[in-house]
Write an enzyme that holds these catalytic residues in place. Structure first.
Site, PDB file in Angstrom:
ATOM      1  N   ASN A   7      39.851  31.242  -3.763  1.00 42.85           N
ATOM      2  CA  ASN A   7      38.566  30.587  -4.009  1.00 42.85           C
ATOM      3  C   ASN A   7      37.703  31.383  -4.976  1.00 42.85           C
ATOM      4  O   ASN A   7      36.888  30.830  -5.689  1.00 42.85           O
ATOM      5  CB  ASN A   7      37.804  30.367  -2.696  1.00 42.85           C
ATOM      6  CG  ASN A   7      37.776  31.582  -1.810  1.00 42.85           C
ATOM      7  OD1 ASN A   7      38.775  32.276  -1.660  1.00 42.85           O
ATOM      8  ND2 ASN A   7      36.636  31.857  -1.213  1.00 42.85           N
ATOM      9  N   GLN A  55      41.589  25.465  -1.853  1.00 42.77           N
ATOM     10  CA  GLN A  55      41.225  25.455  -3.274  1.00 42.77           C
ATOM     11  C   GLN A  55      42.337  24.879  -4.145  1.00 42.77           C
ATOM     12  O   GLN A  55      42.088  24.405  -5.241  1.00 42.77           O
ATOM     13  CB  GLN A  55      40.881  26.872  -3.746  1.00 42.77           C
ATOM     14  CG  GLN A  55      39.637  27.442  -3.110  1.00 42.77           C
ATOM     15  CD  GLN A  55      38.344  26.764  -3.573  1.00 42.77           C
ATOM     16  OE1 GLN A  55      38.298  26.119  -4.615  1.00 42.77           O
ATOM     17  NE2 GLN A  55      37.299  26.907  -2.788  1.00 42.77           N
ATOM     18  N   HIS A  64      35.699  18.516   1.431  1.00 44.56           N
ATOM     19  CA  HIS A  64      34.626  18.579   0.437  1.00 44.56           C
ATOM     20  C   HIS A  64      35.000  19.313  -0.844  1.00 44.56           C
ATOM     21  O   HIS A  64      34.197  19.362  -1.784  1.00 44.56           O
ATOM     22  CB  HIS A  64      33.335  19.140   1.054  1.00 44.56           C
ATOM     23  CG  HIS A  64      33.332  20.601   1.368  1.00 44.56           C
ATOM     24  ND1 HIS A  64      32.594  21.497   0.627  1.00 44.56           N
ATOM     25  CD2 HIS A  64      33.943  21.317   2.331  1.00 44.56           C
ATOM     26  CE1 HIS A  64      32.761  22.715   1.157  1.00 44.56           C
ATOM     27  NE2 HIS A  64      33.558  22.626   2.183  1.00 44.56           N
ATOM     28  N   CYS A  74      30.650  31.080   0.217  1.00 41.93           N
ATOM     29  CA  CYS A  74      30.660  31.281   1.670  1.00 41.93           C
ATOM     30  C   CYS A  74      30.027  32.604   2.061  1.00 41.93           C
ATOM     31  O   CYS A  74      29.434  32.737   3.113  1.00 41.93           O
ATOM     32  CB  CYS A  74      32.084  31.243   2.185  1.00 41.93           C
ATOM     33  SG  CYS A  74      33.021  29.941   1.417  1.00 41.93           S
TER      34      CYS A  74
HETATM   35  N1  PLP Z   1      39.322  28.441   2.707  1.00 41.87           N
HETATM   36  C1  PLP Z   1      38.990  28.539   1.410  1.00 41.87           C
HETATM   37  C2  PLP Z   1      39.946  29.145   0.445  1.00 41.87           C
HETATM   38  C3  PLP Z   1      37.742  28.077   0.968  1.00 41.87           C
HETATM   39  O1  PLP Z   1      37.406  28.191  -0.313  1.00 41.87           O
HETATM   40  C4  PLP Z   1      36.853  27.511   1.931  1.00 41.87           C
HETATM   41  C5  PLP Z   1      35.490  27.075   1.537  1.00 41.87           C
HETATM   42  O2  PLP Z   1      34.865  27.621   0.687  1.00 41.87           O
HETATM   43  C6  PLP Z   1      37.265  27.415   3.258  1.00 41.87           C
HETATM   44  C7  PLP Z   1      38.504  27.896   3.606  1.00 41.87           C
HETATM   45  C8  PLP Z   1      36.381  26.823   4.298  1.00 41.87           C
HETATM   46  O3  PLP Z   1      36.396  25.414   4.223  1.00 41.87           O
HETATM   47  P1  PLP Z   1      35.199  24.569   4.862  1.00 41.87           P
HETATM   48  O4  PLP Z   1      34.021  24.766   3.986  1.00 41.87           O
HETATM   49  O5  PLP Z   1      35.722  23.149   4.849  1.00 41.87           O
HETATM   50  O6  PLP Z   1      35.014  25.062   6.245  1.00 41.87           O
END
Ligand code: PLP
Length: 381
Positions: free
Chosen positions: A149, A177, A199, A323
């Site tokens: 990501n 991703q 999303h 995140c």
């Molecule tokens: N895993 C990766 C590689 C992500 O980029 C993300 C979100 O940014 C997630 C997991 C988490 O997904 P969610 O936002 O649907 O909880």
């Protein structure tokens, strides 16, 4: 010019086709799929249809798809659920560059359930060549994401999964991703579990799925009424599942041409950024990276300050991972590449989409140069 959104790895707008397909299940056909009357049966059929369509994109069987509340929950279910249900082994192996949803789940196994957890180091481009020498005879589960990501680096998942299987370990990949950009065929990848999130592909936030290969046992993370064949309780988000199915199908439909177009735009953008900011350093793998990802370090600045300057100029991007935003800690992904903390704090990630235009990218490059100049001015004042 309206804001230039270059943060598609953080989230994407919901596609009109997905929203239109969802609408009936939020209004007239609002039944609970567990209800034994006409409205319930209608909802159950819609959920079956969504499951079959998601499965088809992954080359999986419908029964192998578990709908969840998103990537985070799917990662939790895969890592904790598979490790806790496995009949053998107490060792879990994760890449050092995994998303927090995987890292924290593995840490939980260590803290609360006595598992041994190792983090696999990556090279300077974020690639993992092999699971050795950390793979053990008692390794239960290996989790390595398909694509990063933050830096977009793509991992050789099929090869890594084969290594894991040679010692009898299960293999999970976080494909949040990668979805919409790379092939997700679970047979070709050879994975036992694969995470996707709505999303990031044009479906709403709050819906996701976990592919769980037939025969792979999982201890539920969410307990309750036993929905999703006992693997994930809670009334299913029927509309969300349909939105996910439609968006994923559309993304898969034009994936190859779209990735090609976006990659060419992205490469031109990288060249322009390096031309106006020669001090910048591209992070991640130069070639094996997601088509939409252009991530950099700008030594001598602070990534967060660049973001603010860019936002003032109408360019929206992020400092690595949305995140972990708000945290002052340097990104664990960038430090895993061998960058020192100070350099890791200078990261800025731009992520494009098919509707990103050359004009927008040109504006972003000019805004970036102006932002760096403004910050230099501030620094020398
Ligand atoms: N895993 C990766 C590689 C992500 O980029 C993300 C979100 O940014 C997630 C997991 C988490 O997904 P969610 O936002 O649907 O909880």
């Amino acid at each position: 010019m309206p804001d230039v959104y270059l943060d598609h790895a953080a989230t994407t707008p919901v596609r009109r086709e997905a929203l239109e397909a969802m609408w009936p299940y939020l209004t007239g056909e609002f039944g609970n799929p567990s209800s034994r009357h006409r409205l319930g049966e209608q909802a159950a059929r819609a959920l079956d249809d969504a499951r079959a369509r998601v499965a088809a994109v992954l080359g999986a069987r419908p029964a192998e798809i578990v709908f969840t509340s998103g990537g985070t929950e799917s990662d939790n279910l895969a890592v904790k659920g598979i490790a806790l249900a496995a009949p053998r082994g107490r060792h879990v192996l994760v890449a050092a560059t995994e998303h927090e949803a995987v890292l924290e789940s593995a840490d939980h196994l260590e803290r609360m359930h006595g598992f041994a957890v190792d983090r696999l180091p990556v090279d300077a481009a974020g690639r993992l060549a092999s699971l050795h020498p950390l793979l053990r005879e008692d390794t239960t589960l290996v989790s390595v994401m398909l694509a990063s990501n933050e830096i977009g680096t793509v991992q050789p998942v099929a090869e890594l999964a084969a290594e894991a299987h040679a010692v009898g370990a299960r293999f999970h990949t976080d494909a949040v991703q990668a979805a919409g950009w790379l092939p997700l065929d679970v047979t070709a990848l050879g994975v036992d579990a694969l995470t996707i999130s709505g999303h990031k592909v044009g479906a709403p936030k709050g819906v996701g799925a976990l592919f769980l290969r037939r025969g792979v046992r999982v201890e539920p993370v969410v307990h309750g009424g036993g929905q999703e064949r006992g693997r994930r309780s809670g009334t299913e988000d029927v509309a969300g599942a349909i939105g996910l199915a439609v968006a994923l199908e559309l993304a898969e439909g034009d994936r190859v041409e779209r990735a090609d177009t976006v990659e060419r735009m992205r490469d031109a953008f990288i060249r322009s950024v390096l031309a106006v900011a020669p001090e910048a350093r591209l992070t991640g793998h130069p070639v094996d990276r997601l088509a939409a990802n252009a991530s950099f370090c700008f030594p001598g600045t602070a990534g967060e300050a660049v973001l603010l300057q860019l936002a003032e100029r109408g360019v929206l991007c992020s400092s690595g991972s949305a995140c972990a935003a708000g945290s002052d800690e340097p990104s664990h992904v960038l430090t895993a590449l061998g960058l020192d903390d100070a350099t890791a704090q200078t990261a800025v990630r731009f992520t494009l989409a098919a509707n990103t235009t050359e004009d927008e990218l040109e504006h972003a490059v000019l805004a970036l140069r102006a932002s760096l100049d403004a910050l230099r001015g501030l620094a020398t004042r």
